[in-house]
Scaffold this motif. Structure first.
Motif, PDB file in Angstrom:
ATOM      1  N   ALA A 472     -16.315  -3.599  71.247  1.00 58.24           N
ATOM      2  CA  ALA A 472     -15.257  -4.272  70.495  1.00 58.24           C
ATOM      3  C   ALA A 472     -15.025  -3.646  69.131  1.00 58.24           C
ATOM      4  O   ALA A 472     -14.035  -3.942  68.466  1.00 58.24           O
ATOM      5  CB  ALA A 472     -15.600  -5.760  70.317  1.00 58.24           C
ATOM      6  N   ILE A 473     -15.950  -2.790  68.701  1.00 54.18           N
ATOM      7  CA  ILE A 473     -15.890  -2.242  67.343  1.00 54.18           C
ATOM      8  C   ILE A 473     -15.260  -0.851  67.356  1.00 54.18           C
ATOM      9  O   ILE A 473     -15.732   0.058  68.022  1.00 54.18           O
ATOM     10  CB  ILE A 473     -17.301  -2.190  66.725  1.00 54.18           C
ATOM     11  CG1 ILE A 473     -17.803  -3.614  66.485  1.00 54.18           C
ATOM     12  CG2 ILE A 473     -17.295  -1.397  65.421  1.00 54.18           C
ATOM     13  CD1 ILE A 473     -19.232  -3.686  65.967  1.00 54.18           C
ATOM     14  N   HIS A 474     -14.178  -0.725  66.589  1.00 57.67           N
ATOM     15  CA  HIS A 474     -13.534   0.580  66.407  1.00 57.67           C
ATOM     16  C   HIS A 474     -14.174   1.330  65.243  1.00 57.67           C
ATOM     17  O   HIS A 474     -14.516   2.512  65.363  1.00 57.67           O
ATOM     18  CB  HIS A 474     -12.038   0.398  66.146  1.00 57.67           C
ATOM     19  CG  HIS A 474     -11.318   1.672  65.827  1.00 57.67           C
ATOM     20  ND1 HIS A 474     -11.252   2.733  66.693  1.00 57.67           N
ATOM     21  CD2 HIS A 474     -10.647   2.068  64.705  1.00 57.67           C
ATOM     22  CE1 HIS A 474     -10.564   3.719  66.144  1.00 57.67           C
ATOM     23  NE2 HIS A 474     -10.207   3.346  64.929  1.00 57.67           N
ATOM     24  N   GLU A 475     -14.355   0.639  64.114  1.00 61.38           N
ATOM     25  CA  GLU A 475     -15.020   1.220  62.953  1.00 61.38           C
ATOM     26  C   GLU A 475     -15.829   0.141  62.252  1.00 61.38           C
ATOM     27  O   GLU A 475     -15.486  -1.044  62.299  1.00 61.38           O
ATOM     28  CB  GLU A 475     -14.014   1.808  61.953  1.00 61.38           C
ATOM     29  CG  GLU A 475     -13.346   3.086  62.414  1.00 61.38           C
ATOM     30  CD  GLU A 475     -12.455   3.683  61.347  1.00 61.38           C
ATOM     31  OE1 GLU A 475     -12.572   4.893  61.094  1.00 61.38           O
ATOM     32  OE2 GLU A 475     -11.657   2.939  60.745  1.00 61.38           O
ATOM     33  N   VAL A 476     -16.901   0.569  61.578  1.00 61.57           N
ATOM     34  CA  VAL A 476     -17.735  -0.396  60.868  1.00 61.57           C
ATOM     35  C   VAL A 476     -18.341   0.273  59.645  1.00 61.57           C
ATOM     36  O   VAL A 476     -18.663   1.455  59.648  1.00 61.57           O
ATOM     37  CB  VAL A 476     -18.853  -0.958  61.782  1.00 61.57           C
ATOM     38  CG1 VAL A 476     -19.758   0.153  62.302  1.00 61.57           C
ATOM     39  CG2 VAL A 476     -19.678  -2.019  61.052  1.00 61.57           C
ATOM     40  N   CYS A 477     -18.463  -0.510  58.585  1.00 64.44           N
ATOM     41  CA  CYS A 477     -19.134  -0.054  57.368  1.00 64.44           C
ATOM     42  C   CYS A 477     -20.102  -1.142  56.928  1.00 64.44           C
ATOM     43  O   CYS A 477     -19.708  -2.307  56.779  1.00 64.44           O
ATOM     44  CB  CYS A 477     -18.125   0.229  56.262  1.00 64.44           C
ATOM     45  SG  CYS A 477     -18.883   0.879  54.753  1.00 64.44           S
ATOM     46  N   GLY A 502      -8.268 -10.394  67.986  1.00 66.45           N
ATOM     47  CA  GLY A 502      -7.732 -11.710  68.348  1.00 66.45           C
ATOM     48  C   GLY A 502      -8.568 -12.461  69.360  1.00 66.45           C
ATOM     49  O   GLY A 502      -8.391 -13.668  69.537  1.00 66.45           O
ATOM     50  N   THR A 503      -9.485 -11.749  70.016  1.00 64.90           N
ATOM     51  CA  THR A 503     -10.322 -12.416  71.018  1.00 64.90           C
ATOM     52  C   THR A 503     -11.808 -12.387  70.645  1.00 64.90           C
ATOM     53  O   THR A 503     -12.611 -13.070  71.270  1.00 64.90           O
ATOM     54  CB  THR A 503     -10.155 -11.746  72.396  1.00 64.90           C
ATOM     55  OG1 THR A 503     -10.553 -10.381  72.310  1.00 64.90           O
ATOM     56  CG2 THR A 503      -8.700 -11.820  72.856  1.00 64.90           C
ATOM     57  N   THR A 504     -12.152 -11.576  69.646  1.00 63.58           N
ATOM     58  CA  THR A 504     -13.547 -11.461  69.217  1.00 63.58           C
ATOM     59  C   THR A 504     -13.719 -12.122  67.860  1.00 63.58           C
ATOM     60  O   THR A 504     -12.905 -11.906  66.945  1.00 63.58           O
ATOM     61  CB  THR A 504     -13.960  -9.977  69.123  1.00 63.58           C
ATOM     62  OG1 THR A 504     -13.784  -9.358  70.398  1.00 63.58           O
ATOM     63  CG2 THR A 504     -15.412  -9.835  68.695  1.00 63.58           C
ATOM     64  N   THR A 505     -14.763 -12.913  67.722  1.00 63.90           N
ATOM     65  CA  THR A 505     -15.022 -13.608  66.463  1.00 63.90           C
ATOM     66  C   THR A 505     -16.171 -12.943  65.703  1.00 63.90           C
ATOM     67  O   THR A 505     -16.933 -12.133  66.255  1.00 63.90           O
ATOM     68  CB  THR A 505     -15.390 -15.078  66.717  1.00 63.90           C
ATOM     69  OG1 THR A 505     -16.662 -15.128  67.389  1.00 63.90           O
ATOM     70  CG2 THR A 505     -14.332 -15.768  67.562  1.00 63.90           C
ATOM     71  N   GLU A 506     -16.297 -13.348  64.428  1.00 69.85           N
ATOM     72  CA  GLU A 506     -17.403 -12.857  63.613  1.00 69.85           C
ATOM     73  C   GLU A 506     -18.744 -13.252  64.246  1.00 69.85           C
ATOM     74  O   GLU A 506     -19.698 -12.470  64.250  1.00 69.85           O
ATOM     75  CB  GLU A 506     -17.309 -13.421  62.186  1.00 69.85           C
ATOM     76  CG  GLU A 506     -16.126 -12.915  61.381  1.00 69.85           C
ATOM     77  CD  GLU A 506     -14.846 -13.711  61.597  1.00 69.85           C
ATOM     78  OE1 GLU A 506     -14.788 -14.495  62.590  1.00 69.85           O
ATOM     79  OE2 GLU A 506     -13.901 -13.550  60.802  1.00 69.85           O
ATOM     80  N   GLU A 507     -18.792 -14.450  64.792  1.00 64.15           N
ATOM     81  CA  GLU A 507     -20.028 -14.931  65.426  1.00 64.15           C
ATOM     82  C   GLU A 507     -20.367 -14.099  66.661  1.00 64.15           C
ATOM     83  O   GLU A 507     -21.543 -13.849  66.950  1.00 64.15           O
ATOM     84  CB  GLU A 507     -19.903 -16.410  65.811  1.00 64.15           C
ATOM     85  CG  GLU A 507     -19.852 -17.372  64.627  1.00 64.15           C
ATOM     86  CD  GLU A 507     -18.531 -17.352  63.885  1.00 64.15           C
ATOM     87  OE1 GLU A 507     -17.506 -16.907  64.481  1.00 64.15           O
ATOM     88  OE2 GLU A 507     -18.507 -17.736  62.697  1.00 64.15           O
ATOM     89  N   ASP A 508     -19.344 -13.647  67.375  1.00 69.16           N
ATOM     90  CA  ASP A 508     -19.583 -12.785  68.543  1.00 69.16           C
ATOM     91  C   ASP A 508     -20.307 -11.505  68.131  1.00 69.16           C
ATOM     92  O   ASP A 508     -21.229 -11.043  68.820  1.00 69.16           O
ATOM     93  CB  ASP A 508     -18.261 -12.417  69.226  1.00 69.16           C
ATOM     94  CG  ASP A 508     -17.592 -13.603  69.902  1.00 69.16           C
ATOM     95  OD1 ASP A 508     -18.309 -14.556  70.255  1.00 69.16           O
ATOM     96  OD2 ASP A 508     -16.360 -13.554  70.075  1.00 69.16           O
TER      97      ASP A 508
END
Length: 554
Positions: A472-477, A502-508
């Protein structure tokens, strides 16, 4: 001397390399002598031969000397990638002067610092940037600004999408001290004989550092000569090799891999002023590009192009770069498309690009590579300076022909930047890493970037690398965030893939991390953003995100 990596050294290459005892500009003289009618530059479908390139370098060098530029004087180079950049760079060197490459994103205050720090009286600038430098003429050391309109070098019809800076019509120059590129070249001044040698100053790229004003990394001709020659042999480049030039030339990786090294080999540079993945695809196909030095974020964007299958990129023989670890999923896609491994490397402004590169025939994923020709790298304890063994984390220190001779006008910082081991001076990189049993080096993080969460050391790069495995992650810092009890905690700033948005939450994301990593590494805060801030070379600007986060607390 660190030799553990010699067991995986490319069989076709020697382990040491005798460098030319000449200035960097001599490489252009030799290539023009050998291949006068060979294409040096392709710029949006317009070709420039090596003889034409040399002629314009000579003409501009003559103008520089006629206007007060002497041996060892510093000249600002404030442009985007273009034929004029290459001509300017080599003209400054031909005049026995020193190139001061300036980030095109810099504005008045930064420009004032470069001028006051170097005493530059001349600037060679792109037309779109002239307005930022013009007010400083007469109010600083600056006396002359030569202004180049990139579009004047697009002399043949093209169906390529031109960046706005290239498509723009030349503007009249009305401010004091401004002179057009064409007037400078047509002035008819021939330069005096070239006298600079391998130990004379050639280029001073500025390192942003971690605090305070940027500092200039002094490189004598021997330094950029080393990385130009090393790169040409490591990638087995020849006169008929074709390099796609997308990294900014002001940055040492672009300067070395996309400009100095091709000129040493007499090969062809296909120059792009602005990154455009579709134009890149067309250029690779049209000119049978064989090599492409980039940064990971650029490669990721290129490979995520839904129209990529429209372009024949089968001519590529080498593709690689650095700036961040290449996500495994992206590397796998590249391998499937081209049969090529993404060859990662490692270097700094202080080392004129690479000190480490992966062996082309035996690369390791998300790896800095092995020390290249005549580079002695060690891992030492940050505080005790004790040398570490395989698998032990410490600071990378390097000795080699490409290492800076010091910081401009900063003797105290120069002294602090080096440590002596076995009778040799090693540069302290400020990067934490380890090497494995085969001598491959792996980044852990910046010394200054470590997060201390209740006494547990968290290396953001390590957490980022693990999080990139989440589809689900395209980029992360990963940055630190203030925490009432722990002092600071781990925060993830995430760009989701279009499918996950829109379908993935922070908690996910947090729940996924709980299954993947130690508890103290798990981000306690996740923030979704549309994009991450990046430097002109595509590096994630983690410090700006972290500074912004801590300002909220204030």
């Amino acid at each position: 001397m660190f030799t553990r990596h010699h067991t995986v050294w490319p069989r076709e290459l020697p382990k040491t390399m005798t460098l030319p005892q000449t200035s960097l500009v001599t490489n252009l003289d030799i290539s023009a002598l050998r291949y006068p009618d060979h294409t040096a530059i392709i710029y949006y479908d317009t070709r420039i031969t090596y003889q034409e390139l040399l002629d314009e370098v000579e003409a501009l060098a003559g103008w520089l000397q006629e206007n007060g530029v002497g041996k060892g004087d510093r000249v600002l180079l404030y442009m985007q990638n273009s034929p004029q950049y290459v001509i300017s760079y080599y003209a400054i060197l031909r005049a026995d002067a020193v190139v001061i490459p300036v980030n095109p994103m810099n504005r008045a205050s930064e420009l004032e610092h470069y001028i006051s720090d170097t005493g530059s009286t001349v600037c060679l600038a792109g037309m779109e940037l002239a307005g930022f430098i013009a007010p400083l003429v007469g109010k600083t050391y600056l006396e002359h600004v030569v202004v180049a309109a990139y579009g004047n070098y697009v002399r043949e019809p093209t169906d390529l999408n031109l960046p706005a800076e290239v498509a723009a019509e030349p503007k009249p120059l009305e401010a004091p001290g401004m002179i057009s590129w064409e007037d400078a070249l047509n002035a008819g001044h021939a330069p005096a004989p070239h006298t600079a040698g391998p130990d004379d100053l050639a280029v001073i790229p500025y390192s942003s550092g971690t605090t305070g004003q940027p500092k200039g990394c002094m490189h004598v001709h021997r330094g950029p000569m080393a990385t130009a020659v090393h790169r040409a042999f490591w990638n087995i480049s020849a006169s008929d090799s074709v390099q796609l030039c997308t990294l900014p030339f002001f940055h040492v990786t672009g300067m070395t891999g996309s400009m100095n090294s091709p000129i040493y080999a007499g090969s062809t540079m296909v120059i792009m002023t602005r990154w455009d993945r579709d134009v890149a695809g067309k250029l690779i196909e049209r000119y049978k590009v064989t090599g492409w030095t980039n940064i990971v974020t650029m490669a990721v964007d290129f490979l995520s192009n839904p129209d990529l299958d429209k372009y024949d990129i089968s001519s590529l023989v080498t593709i690689g770069g650095g700036g961040a670890a290449m996500p495994q999923a992206v590397a796998s896609k590249l391998k499937k498309l081209t049969g090529l491994d993404y060859i990662e490397g490692y270097g700094l402004s202080e080392t004129m690009a690479a000190t480490h590169i992966n062996p082309p025939n035996d690369p390791k994923a998300q790896c800095l590579g092995i020390p290249v020709f005549d580079v002695d790298s060690r891992i030492i304890d940050v505080e005790t300076l004790e040398e570490k063994g395989p698998g032990e984390v410490g600071e990378i220190v390097s000795n080699g022909p490409q290492v800076t001779v010091g910081y401009w006008n900063r003797p105290a910082e120069t002294e602090a930047a080096f440590v002596e081991l076995d009778g040799k001076k090693f540069f302290r990189t400020g990067d934490l890493a380890y090497y494995d049993e085969d001598g491959y080096f792996f980044m852990v993080d910046r010394v200054k970037r470590m997060i201390n969460a209740s006494g547990f050391k968290v290396w953001p790069s390590e957490v980022e690398s693990m999080m990139y495995q989440n589809p689900a992650i395209h980029e992360v810092c990963i940055i630190s965030a203030p925490h009432e009890k722990r002092g600071e905690t781990v925060k993830a700033v995430v760009v989701l893939t279009p499918e996950a948005d829109g379908t993935t939450t922070e908690e996910d994301i947090i729940d996924w991390c709980k299954d993947q990593m130690a508890a103290y590494k798990i981000p306690s805060v996740v923030e979704f953003v549309d994009e991450l801030p990046k430097s002109p070379t595509g590096k994630l600007m983690w410090r700006s995100l972290q500074d912004e986060e801590w300002k909220k607390e204030g």
